[in-house]
Design an enzyme around this catalytic site. Structure first.
Site, mmCIF file in Angstrom:
data_model
loop_
_atom_site.group_PDB
_atom_site.id
_atom_site.type_symbol
_atom_site.label_atom_id
_atom_site.label_comp_id
_atom_site.label_asym_id
_atom_site.label_seq_id
_atom_site.Cartn_x
_atom_site.Cartn_y
_atom_site.Cartn_z
ATOM 1 N N ALA A 76 0.868 -1.179 0.000
ATOM 2 C CA ALA A 76 0.000 0.000 0.000
ATOM 3 C C ALA A 76 0.905 1.229 0.000
ATOM 4 C CB ALA A 76 -0.878 -0.007 1.243
ATOM 5 N N GLY A 121 0.615 -5.099 0.840
ATOM 6 C CA GLY A 121 -0.570 -5.131 -0.015
ATOM 7 C C GLY A 121 -0.315 -5.783 -1.367
ATOM 8 N N GLU A 124 -0.667 -9.374 -0.714
ATOM 9 C CA GLU A 124 -2.088 -9.625 -0.434
ATOM 10 C C GLU A 124 -2.902 -9.642 -1.726
ATOM 11 O OE1 GLU A 124 -2.031 -6.392 2.506
ATOM 12 O OE2 GLU A 124 -2.793 -7.818 3.980
ATOM 13 N N GLU A 144 4.620 -5.233 7.207
ATOM 14 C CA GLU A 144 3.857 -4.240 7.980
ATOM 15 C C GLU A 144 4.374 -4.081 9.401
ATOM 16 O OE1 GLU A 144 2.567 -6.491 5.952
ATOM 17 O OE2 GLU A 144 0.983 -5.596 4.734
HETATM 18 N N1 CO8 Z 1 4.600 3.271 -0.689
HETATM 19 C C1 CO8 Z 1 4.993 4.457 -1.190
HETATM 20 N N2 CO8 Z 1 6.171 4.639 -1.827
HETATM 21 C C2 CO8 Z 1 6.973 3.556 -1.951
HETATM 22 C C3 CO8 Z 1 6.616 2.295 -1.446
HETATM 23 C C4 CO8 Z 1 5.359 2.172 -0.788
HETATM 24 N N3 CO8 Z 1 4.910 1.003 -0.322
HETATM 25 N N4 CO8 Z 1 7.617 1.426 -1.716
HETATM 26 C C5 CO8 Z 1 8.560 2.134 -2.370
HETATM 27 N N5 CO8 Z 1 8.171 3.404 -2.522
HETATM 28 C C6 CO8 Z 1 8.909 4.495 -3.163
HETATM 29 C C7 CO8 Z 1 10.079 4.959 -2.296
HETATM 30 O O1 CO8 Z 1 9.641 5.843 -1.295
HETATM 31 C C8 CO8 Z 1 10.970 5.583 -3.339
HETATM 32 O O2 CO8 Z 1 10.438 6.873 -3.631
HETATM 33 P P1 CO8 Z 1 11.402 8.175 -3.573
HETATM 34 O O3 CO8 Z 1 12.402 7.937 -4.662
HETATM 35 O O4 CO8 Z 1 10.455 9.301 -3.843
HETATM 36 O O5 CO8 Z 1 12.029 8.175 -2.230
HETATM 37 C C9 CO8 Z 1 10.741 4.727 -4.585
HETATM 38 O O6 CO8 Z 1 9.523 4.028 -4.359
HETATM 39 C C10 CO8 Z 1 11.834 3.686 -4.787
HETATM 40 O O7 CO8 Z 1 11.975 2.963 -3.594
HETATM 41 P P2 CO8 Z 1 13.379 2.778 -2.819
HETATM 42 O O8 CO8 Z 1 14.285 3.915 -3.124
HETATM 43 O O9 CO8 Z 1 13.066 2.482 -1.388
HETATM 44 O O10 CO8 Z 1 13.938 1.473 -3.556
HETATM 45 P P3 CO8 Z 1 14.919 0.385 -2.953
HETATM 46 O O11 CO8 Z 1 15.311 -0.490 -4.086
HETATM 47 O O12 CO8 Z 1 15.978 1.001 -2.147
HETATM 48 O O13 CO8 Z 1 13.999 -0.479 -1.936
HETATM 49 C C11 CO8 Z 1 11.994 -1.655 -1.280
HETATM 50 C C12 CO8 Z 1 12.911 -1.214 -2.439
HETATM 51 C C13 CO8 Z 1 12.718 -2.689 -0.430
HETATM 52 C C14 CO8 Z 1 10.767 -2.286 -1.899
HETATM 53 C C15 CO8 Z 1 11.625 -0.421 -0.421
HETATM 54 O O14 CO8 Z 1 11.136 0.585 -1.284
HETATM 55 C C16 CO8 Z 1 10.575 -0.683 0.620
HETATM 56 O O15 CO8 Z 1 10.872 -1.263 1.652
HETATM 57 N N6 CO8 Z 1 9.311 -0.271 0.359
HETATM 58 C C17 CO8 Z 1 8.231 -0.365 1.308
HETATM 59 C C18 CO8 Z 1 7.713 -1.795 1.355
HETATM 60 C C19 CO8 Z 1 6.630 -1.933 2.412
HETATM 61 O O16 CO8 Z 1 6.854 -1.727 3.591
HETATM 62 N N7 CO8 Z 1 5.413 -2.321 1.979
HETATM 63 C C20 CO8 Z 1 4.300 -2.521 2.847
HETATM 64 C C21 CO8 Z 1 3.486 -1.294 2.925
HETATM 65 S S1 CO8 Z 1 2.193 -1.418 4.126
HETATM 66 C C22 CO8 Z 1 0.991 -2.313 3.351
HETATM 67 O O17 CO8 Z 1 1.141 -2.744 2.243
HETATM 68 C C23 CO8 Z 1 -0.239 -2.558 4.144
HETATM 69 C C24 CO8 Z 1 -1.369 -3.099 3.271
HETATM 70 C C25 CO8 Z 1 -2.664 -3.034 4.004
HETATM 71 C C26 CO8 Z 1 -3.143 -1.618 4.107
HETATM 72 C C27 CO8 Z 1 -4.380 -1.525 4.884
HETATM 73 C C28 CO8 Z 1 -5.045 -0.157 4.794
HETATM 74 C C29 CO8 Z 1 -4.582 0.902 5.777
#
Ligand code: CO8
Length: 267
Positions: A76, A121, A124, A144
């Site tokens: 998400a 997500g 999921e 999460e």
């Molecule tokens: N949301 C928003 N932006 C994101 C997300 C995300 N989930 N993942 C990556 N991005 C963005 C980064 O912020 C970055 O943007 P910017 O260049 O503007 O800083 C861009 O994408 C590239 O990402 P990275 O520079 O971090 O790339 P890396 O190769 O270094 O890392 C990863 C890749 C490992 C995937 C890393 O980006 C990461 O850990 N992302 C988050 C993953 C995460 O925690 N996902 C779970 C989110 S919570 C969720 O899904 C809950 C679902 C249920 C919701 C229920 C409703 C409330």
């Protein structure tokens, strides 16, 4: 069919072999700046896509994938969490759950073609699809808990059903990523394919499913999903009644006749 146009979705239509009008929809989620994270806008586009898919008799198989090389869906959209109240978060979780359930109950096979990160997500969403086909570069996690959250789009519900309680607790409580080969070993995904052959092999799988009786596939989905929500005896009752429905279909007439005439059925 080129009229389908929704923000953050790229849609290709592939012809089904030996069939004039049937199509495979290849749908790529596309938000390259956020690794295809599920913003409200993406969820709204997926809902609009389903509005059309649910009514289109020409659709045989829906494939969901991520645009680009790096991610299926990185979860998400975390940036949208900042301004979200607890009440709004609960509602968002319910909306996401209801949306993903529509993929599960779509009367056509849905394949998640996971070509990179499937996190939170993203995992999921993949689990709400019927099949998960992973590229060798795929990585899966429910991270999460590293954000002080829990899965909210069905992760704690579907993961234990797919891989069992022990492994589901491990993935959800560590947030650690697992690679494609491990995902295959624990039964999270159906198949792992080398990156270079990924699209061709997923499409070949979709072509195979497109040759099977679509009404029968729809009843199989229904029987398996409904059967997991009730007792063994009740599940058998559901299967028997759906078997009866399959028996009255023109597909059954064609399938059985084709076998007896020693030819391929045309569904
Ligand atoms: N949301 C928003 N932006 C994101 C997300 C995300 N989930 N993942 C990556 N991005 C963005 C980064 O912020 C970055 O943007 P910017 O260049 O503007 O800083 C861009 O994408 C590239 O990402 P990275 O520079 O971090 O790339 P890396 O190769 O270094 O890392 C990863 C890749 C490992 C995937 C890393 O980006 C990461 O850990 N992302 C988050 C993953 C995460 O925690 N996902 C779970 C989110 S919570 C969720 O899904 C809950 C679902 C249920 C919701 C229920 C409703 C409330």
């Amino acid at each position: 069919m080129s009229e389908l146009n929704f923000p953050h979705l790229k849609i290709e239509f592939h012809n089904v072999e030996n069939h004039e009008s049937a199509k495979i929809w290849w749908v790529s989620l596309s938000r390259p700046e956020a690794l295809n994270a599920l913003s409200r806008e993406v969820l709204s586009s997926l809902a609009q896509l389903l509005d059309v898919a649910e009514k289109d008799a020409r659709l045989r198989v829906l494939v969901l994938t991520g645009d680009g090389e790096k991610a299926f869906v990185a979860g998400a959209d975390i940036k949208q969490f900042e301004a979200m109240s607890p009440k709004a978060a609960e509602e968002f979780a319910r909306e996401g759950q209801a949306l993903f359930a529509r993929f599960e109950s779509l009367p056509r096979p849905v394949i998640a073609a996971v070509n990179g990160f499937a996190l939170g997500g993203g995992l999921e969403l993949a689990m709400a699809c019927d099949w998960i086909i992973a590229s060798e570069s795929a990585k899966f996690a429910l991270p999460e808990c590293t954000l002080g959250l829990i899965p909210g789009f069905g992760g704690t519900v579907r993961l234990p059903r797919r891989i069992g309680t022990a492994k589901a607790l491990e993935m959800a409580m560590t947030g650690s990523q697992i690679k494609a080969d491990e995902a295959l070993r624990i039964g999270l995904v159906n198949q792992v394919i080398p990156a270079a052959e990924f699209k061709a092999q997923v499409l070949a799988q979709a072509q195979l499913l497109s040759q099977r009786a679509p009404g029968a596939l729809s009843l199989i989905k229904k029987s398996i999903h409904s059967g997991q929500e009730c007792s063994l005896r009740e599940a058998e009752g559901i299967e028997a009644s759906l078997f009866g429905r399959a028996f009255e279909s023109p597909e059954r007439t064609e399938g059985v006749r084709a076998f007896l005439e020693k030819r391929k059925p045309q569904f």
